[in-house]
Motif scaffolding. Structure first.
Motif, PDB file in Angstrom:
ATOM      1  N   ALA A  75       0.841  -1.200   0.000  1.00  0.00           N
ATOM      2  CA  ALA A  75       0.000   0.000   0.000  1.00  0.00           C
ATOM      3  C   ALA A  75       0.876   1.250   0.000  1.00  0.00           C
ATOM      4  O   ALA A  75       0.617   2.212  -0.732  1.00  0.00           O
ATOM      5  CB  ALA A  75      -0.934  -0.009   1.204  1.00  0.00           C
ATOM      6  N   VAL A  76       1.924   1.215   0.821  1.00  0.00           N
ATOM      7  CA  VAL A  76       2.847   2.356   0.867  1.00  0.00           C
ATOM      8  C   VAL A  76       3.471   2.552  -0.516  1.00  0.00           C
ATOM      9  O   VAL A  76       3.517   3.664  -1.050  1.00  0.00           O
ATOM     10  CB  VAL A  76       3.933   2.115   1.935  1.00  0.00           C
ATOM     11  N   LYS A  77       3.890   1.437  -1.103  1.00  0.00           N
ATOM     12  CA  LYS A  77       4.519   1.500  -2.429  1.00  0.00           C
ATOM     13  C   LYS A  77       3.546   2.070  -3.459  1.00  0.00           C
ATOM     14  O   LYS A  77       3.883   2.984  -4.209  1.00  0.00           O
ATOM     15  CB  LYS A  77       4.961   0.087  -2.849  1.00  0.00           C
ATOM     16  N   GLN A  78       2.332   1.557  -3.468  1.00  0.00           N
ATOM     17  CA  GLN A  78       1.372   2.003  -4.478  1.00  0.00           C
ATOM     18  C   GLN A  78       0.979   3.464  -4.273  1.00  0.00           C
ATOM     19  O   GLN A  78       0.783   4.201  -5.232  1.00  0.00           O
ATOM     20  CB  GLN A  78       0.137   1.096  -4.467  1.00  0.00           C
ATOM     21  N   ALA A  79       0.873   3.860  -2.985  1.00  0.00           N
ATOM     22  CA  ALA A  79       0.536   5.265  -2.722  1.00  0.00           C
ATOM     23  C   ALA A  79       1.632   6.179  -3.268  1.00  0.00           C
ATOM     24  O   ALA A  79       1.359   7.229  -3.855  1.00  0.00           O
ATOM     25  CB  ALA A  79       0.346   5.486  -1.227  1.00  0.00           C
ATOM     26  N   ALA A 128      -3.637  11.072  -1.545  1.00  0.00           N
ATOM     27  CA  ALA A 128      -3.704   9.626  -1.268  1.00  0.00           C
ATOM     28  C   ALA A 128      -3.873   9.396   0.218  1.00  0.00           C
ATOM     29  O   ALA A 128      -3.239  10.048   1.045  1.00  0.00           O
ATOM     30  CB  ALA A 128      -2.437   8.948  -1.770  1.00  0.00           C
ATOM     31  N   PHE A 129      -4.776   8.460   0.538  1.00  0.00           N
ATOM     32  CA  PHE A 129      -5.064   8.120   1.935  1.00  0.00           C
ATOM     33  C   PHE A 129      -4.867   6.618   2.129  1.00  0.00           C
ATOM     34  O   PHE A 129      -5.245   5.830   1.261  1.00  0.00           O
ATOM     35  CB  PHE A 129      -6.502   8.468   2.296  1.00  0.00           C
ATOM     36  N   ILE A 130      -4.276   6.275   3.241  1.00  0.00           N
ATOM     37  CA  ILE A 130      -4.156   4.849   3.550  1.00  0.00           C
ATOM     38  C   ILE A 130      -4.881   4.565   4.854  1.00  0.00           C
ATOM     39  O   ILE A 130      -4.604   5.178   5.885  1.00  0.00           O
ATOM     40  CB  ILE A 130      -2.678   4.414   3.641  1.00  0.00           C
ATOM     41  N   PHE A 131      -5.871   3.660   4.785  1.00  0.00           N
ATOM     42  CA  PHE A 131      -6.587   3.236   5.994  1.00  0.00           C
ATOM     43  C   PHE A 131      -5.904   1.995   6.531  1.00  0.00           C
ATOM     44  O   PHE A 131      -5.765   1.010   5.818  1.00  0.00           O
ATOM     45  CB  PHE A 131      -8.056   2.945   5.669  1.00  0.00           C
TER      46      PHE A 131
END
Lengths: 114, 343, 608
Positions: free
Chosen positions: B183-187, B199-202
């Protein structure tokens, strides 16, 4: 003593030396899954009552766990027991049983069976 | 000349490839059975790899050096193994088209499959077109563009971790390990493409237990301004312009949270592949969640309880690519040990 | 006068028995609520009483419903109940004929063979000895079966048999010995006097080796003492069902129903339970999750003896399978609900925070999805599609800020809270001016039907869709897929809707049957009524149900409840779909002109 114009508020520190954490064991006895909660907030996100008001089951549960019972009873009254939280909980916590038992413990004088 | 020992490798993903290469190096005759028409397995689905954004294709091509044209390795495509059993000290694999393969030992490198997000209906995958999975994100990214179904650049994108992992309701109690960092990579990839978008990561817990992972996390915050929200999305719905409405709780603020994003990416977890489950059940080496069970996680991780049947890669548990490749080699060493003993 | 001291235990026992029974019946009668008394007065002198007599005969004596479960089990109950009944009746006739009065000594019939020892002839006197012997033989065969049942319940088609209380054991032991002792007493007298027939005469001949002159009286004493023990323990044991069941049948036939609150009628029902244990075998908590001591029989027992625990009352899926199986026809789930109910806190309002938007204009139909349906958005999308296709002017009442229907609260016994929620929704529904209320959730459906006061037609979406299809409002095509339908508890057993869903599904696919259908359908395990059961046990119940439902490998497992759907989806065994989704997928769009659709296009309000 000098009047500073403001009052030093009561300590807001959660003092775990003083708080009674034993009451939570009563919940755990009846609902063993309660301990599994990882506080992900899925329950409070889906909550039917939280659509209308600032009821937050996760927080109420957490406060109960940490011995902060103040005003919890009236908070619990907001729950509709609709069961959405239980359906979603990824840790399989029986959220409705947690609410039910917290309610019975906090409001014991009212809720006695016939 | 002494008869060459033979080994069957089931699955030509990273684990199978690296195991086969090591065995071939030891002058063992290897037959690799692959159910698809090409090798590489899940690596074909990724564009760039964490933690260094190396191109997955490049990694694959260096991985397959000495694999394709190796005289000790025979690769057979489109062979789905339906039955694997031991018979008179030999391992026999039956494939779906009726062919039979025989060898002195076998390596199970049948790998994983991704969680089917449709089981989490409330998240709207398969219902709302702008709810996609991390695998679909990779595909889009390979083509150089992340676009909504309407063809526009998402102004806001959200990633949701733990879809199909750490979820007792779908029966997966475990952590898939790779989704947080993915997720970090894709964000970061998204922000690099579209710096103007948000970009938000839950997340529930950010699990950065790998070299350079934490640094990547830090970079995503500092350099790209990715916003991390601690809370699990409970439900989504769609607006008339096909945006995705999210319901979650910001658990740090203890407040319900609602937001509308143009795209929601579900970081789907890792599950045992069907072949993994079927073949390990046949040999009574099935562990929890349909993964194969190794003999001892510390000292005999490539051995199974079935003599001569070895395990390599993510058929045992969710592993990163780095670990998988190393595990393939490690499995090869175990096989060589075994073949020496059985002479 | 025919007298011997050994009649004293019997007579005392009988007097105590009748006194206690009458005392209890009066006490319970006084606790009947107004409605129940009203029905009693209204129907006591009607044809319904005749029906009650008929049913008493069929159920309390013949045990017709137990025959349906297992022939041997039925015979066992019938031989004991009906056999004993006839023994008493014919015994009385025999004694009365002999004494030539209806008011002979009350114990004469019981100990007739002892007192009437000579060959003294009276009207029809020769037919009684063989008749009484035959009845005794029938009863003894029942006793034998009862013994066997204790050793191996599976012989009589029961997997589990009830565990007993202290009084039950005394009563049971004395009951087992009453008839063998009667046989021994009568046989010994027969051996001395020759007044026996084929059974007592034969056994008497065998017993003649004993010094019967000496032993005879002791057999009669033992018989009488056994009767005493049985009579005295009866009112406190499960055998209280013998007199109570008859009264219960009458009350039921006259129209009494268990209301919201515990009443005298509940007492009658509690005592009418014979603790046969048939409810244990049908309970999924027992056979799928191996949870014991919570089944209806134990719940009723604990309630009756006033040591009911919260856990027993609450740990129940309320699926109603036991209600269907109960041979006595007790309202088991209603009674359980009564015991769950908490005392109300007068004047307190719980949900003042809800500020629901009222309907902005008048609509034909209100759609209430239900809380759970919001977790299965494809049901909602399908319903929207169906409404639009049928050109219906509808209001999606709980699209954004729904309020729970109140049934989950009610089922946990929080009546006041439930009423609060009901009044909020009632106001909203009435504000729309609609004639029909459609809901996707069977739990809401049952609540709307039973607990709401609404002057409006209430339909579950399966009923509603069925009507749309019948009236040609929507056209569907057959997908030829094989479908198994799972009856949701609250829709099937709860509300009696079995045919509409099947009717619809037969039109869109190839409807297959499964082992557990209709009244016999299983609970998915996700029931909201049970707030005790933990996930692990729910999963056991779900997996067992799924296994049975998908035994024929259907393409689709259809259901009509978001809760069942979600529970089954997690089981990962088959493609699970709600009826609404299946219809929306197979709707043929050509019959509606686009103009018509445009006209009826629904404004969807988006609230952030």
């Amino acid at each position: 003593m000098k009047n500073w114009g403001f009052k030093i508020p009561d300590s807001r520190t959660l003092d775990l030396d003083k708080e009674d954490l034993k009451l939570y064991n009563k919940i755990v006895e009846k609902v063993p899954s309660a301990r599994r909660c990882i506080m992900c907030g899925m329950c409070s996100a889906t909550c039917s009552a939280a659509n209308h008001t600032n009821f937050n089951f996760r927080l109420v549960h957490h406060k109960f766990r940490m011995g902060m019972f103040e005003s919890l009873a009236s908070e619990l009254d907001k729950c509709m027991l609709c069961g959405k939280c239980r359906m979603l909980c990824p840790r399989g916590v029986n959220t409705r049983a947690v609410i039910y038992n917290m309610r019975i413990i906090l409001d014991n004088m009212y809720y006695k069976n016939i | 000349m002494e008869n060459k020992k033979t080994v069957l490798v089931i699955g030509a993903g990273p684990a199978g490839i690296s195991a086969a290469k090591s065995l071939a190096n030891d002058n063992i005759s290897v037959t690799v059975l692959e159910k698809e028409d090409t090798f590489g397995g899940n690596i074909n689905n990724w564009a760039k790899l964490f933690p260094n954004f190396k191109d997955a294709g490049e990694v694959k091509s260096s991985l397959i050096q000495n694999f394709v044209n190796n005289q000790n390795i025979k690769i057979v495509y489109n062979k789905k193994v339906t039955e694997l059993k031991k018979h008179n000290q030999k391992w026999i694999a039956n494939t779906s088209d009726g062919e039979v393969f025989e060898s002195d030992a076998a390596i199970l490198s049948t790998g994983f499959k991704v969680f089917d997000a449709q089981y989490k209906e409330e998240l709207g995958y398969g219902i709302y077109p702008n709810v996609i999975t991390s695998v679909e994100f990779e595909k889009m990214y390979k083509n150089g563009k992340i676009l909504t179904v309407q063809g526009s650049v998402p102004k806001k994108i959200a990633f949701l971790n733990c879809v199909g992992s750490r979820d007792e309701k779908v029966g997966n109690h475990y952590c898939s390990r790779i989704c947080c960092i993915a997720a970090v990579k894709q964000a970061i990839e998204f922000k690099e493409l579209y710096p103007q978008s948000e970009a938000f990561i839950f997340y529930m817990d950010i699990r950065m237990a790998g070299q350079f992972y934490e640094e990547l996390y830090r970079k995503s915050q500092e350099k790209h301004g990715v916003v991390y929200i601690r809370g699990r999305i409970s439900e989504t719905s769609s607006t008339i312009d096909k945006k995705v409405q999210i319901k979650a709780e910001d658990t740090l603020a203890a407040t319900p949270l609602r937001m509308t994003v143009d795209m929601l990416v579900l970081m789907i977890g890792v599950e045992a592949s069907k072949s993994t489950t079927i073949l390990s059940k046949q040999n009574n080496i099935d562990g929890p969640y349909g993964f194969a069970k190794s003999k001892d996680i510390h000292t005999a991780d490539n051995y199974s309880n079935e003599n001569g049947l070895f395990l390599a890669g993510s058929c045992k548990r969710p592993l990163t690519l780095t670990e998988t490749i190393a595990d393939g080699k490690s499995a090869a060493i175990s096989v060589v040990e075994y073949l020496k003993q059985t002479k | 006068m025919n007298y011997n001291p050994f009649i004293i235990p019997f007579t005392t026992g009988a007097i105590i028995l009748f006194a206690i029974i009458i005392y209890k019946f009066i006490a319970w009668y006084r606790k009947l609520d107004k409605k129940q008394r009203f029905y009693l007065r209204k129907n006591i002198l009607t044809f319904k009483s005749i029906e009650a007599i008929k049913e008493s005969f069929l159920e309390a004596l013949i045990h017709r419903n137990i025959y349906k479960k297992n022939l041997l089990l039925g015979y066992m109950h019938m031989s004991l109940a009906f056999g004993w009944f006839l023994l008493i009746i014919f015994g009385k006739i025999e004694a009365s004929l002999h004494a030539q009065t209806l008011f002979e000594e009350p114990w004469l019939a019981i100990f007739f063979r002892y007192f009437v020892r000579d060959e003294h002839k009276f009207f029809m006197s020769e037919i009684f000895p063989p008749l009484m012997d035959f009845l005794l033989l029938v009863i003894l065969s029942g006793v034998l079966l009862a013994w066997l049942k204790r050793f191996s319940s599976s012989l009589l088609g029961m997997k589990k048999t009830t565990r007993h209380s202290k009084f039950d054991k005394i009563a049971l032991a004395s009951l087992w010995w009453i008839f063998p002792l009667r046989l021994l007493s009568e046989s010994s007298t027969a051996a001395l006097t020759g007044n026996g027939s084929f059974l007592t005469g034969t056994v008497g001949n065998l017993m003649a080796v004993l010094n019967l002159q000496y032993f005879e009286i002791y057999f009669w004493w033992a018989y009488s003492i056994c009767l005493f023990a049985f009579f005295v323990s009866l009112p406190f044991s499960r055998y209280m069902h013998i007199p109570t069941e008859v009264v219960f049948i009458f009350l039921k036939k006259w129209g009494a129903t268990a209301g919201e609150e515990y009443s005298g009628y509940t007492d009658f029902q509690l005592n009418a339970c014979s603790r046969c244990g048939i409810c244990i075998d049908v309970c999924q908590m027992n056979f799928a999750a191996n949870i014991q001591n919570v089944q209806s029989v134990y719940f009723i027992r604990d309630t009756r003896y006033k040591h009911l625990k919260d856990e027993t009352a609450n740990n129940c899926l309320m699926c109603g399978r036991c209600v269907e199986a109960c041979p006595v026809g007790l309202e088991l789930t209603v009674i359980r609900q009564q015991l769950r109910n908490k005392k109300e806190i007068a004047g307190k309002h719980y949900y003042d925070y809800t500020k629901p938007q009222e309907a902005d204009k008048k609509y034909d139909i209100v759609y209430f999805a239900g809380c759970m349906t919001h977790l299965t958005p494809s049901i909602i999308i399908s319903m929207k599609k169906i409404f639009e296709e049928a050109g219906i002017n509808y209001w999606f009442m709980d699209e954004n800020k729904g309020t729970c229907c109140g049934r989950p609260m009610r089922q946990q016994g929080f009546i006041q809270q439930s009423k609060d929620l009901i009044s909020i929704n009632q106001k909203l529904i009435n504000s729309s001016g609609a004639k029909t209320l459609v809901t996707s959730c069977p739990i809401c459906y049952k609540s709307f039907k039973e607990e709401y006061v609404l002057d409006i037609e209430i339909k579950h979406h399966s009923e509603f869709i069925n009507e749309l299809i019948e009236n040609n409002k929507i056209k569907i095509q057959n997908s030829q897929k094989s479908i198994v339908y799972h009856d949701p508890c609250e829709l099937g057993r709860g509300s009696g809707i079995y045919e509409e869903p099947r009717n619809i599904l037969a039109k869109v696919g190839n409807l297959k049957s499964s082992e557990f259908e209709k009244q016999n359908s299983l609970c998915c395990g996700g029931s909201l009524s049970n707030a005790i059961i933990e996930l692990e046990d729910q999963i056991k119940i779900r997996n067992h149900a799924l296994e049975n439902l998908t035994a024929c490998n259907p393409d689709i497992l259809a259901t009509a409840c978001p809760l069942c759907k979600k529970t089954f989806v997690h089981g990962n065994k088959a493609k699970v779909m709600d009826i609404a989704e299946i219809i929306a997928e197979n709707i043929s769009l050509q019959n509606q002109s686009s103009k018509h659709k445009e006209k009826n296009k629904i404004k969807t309000k988006i609230e952030l």
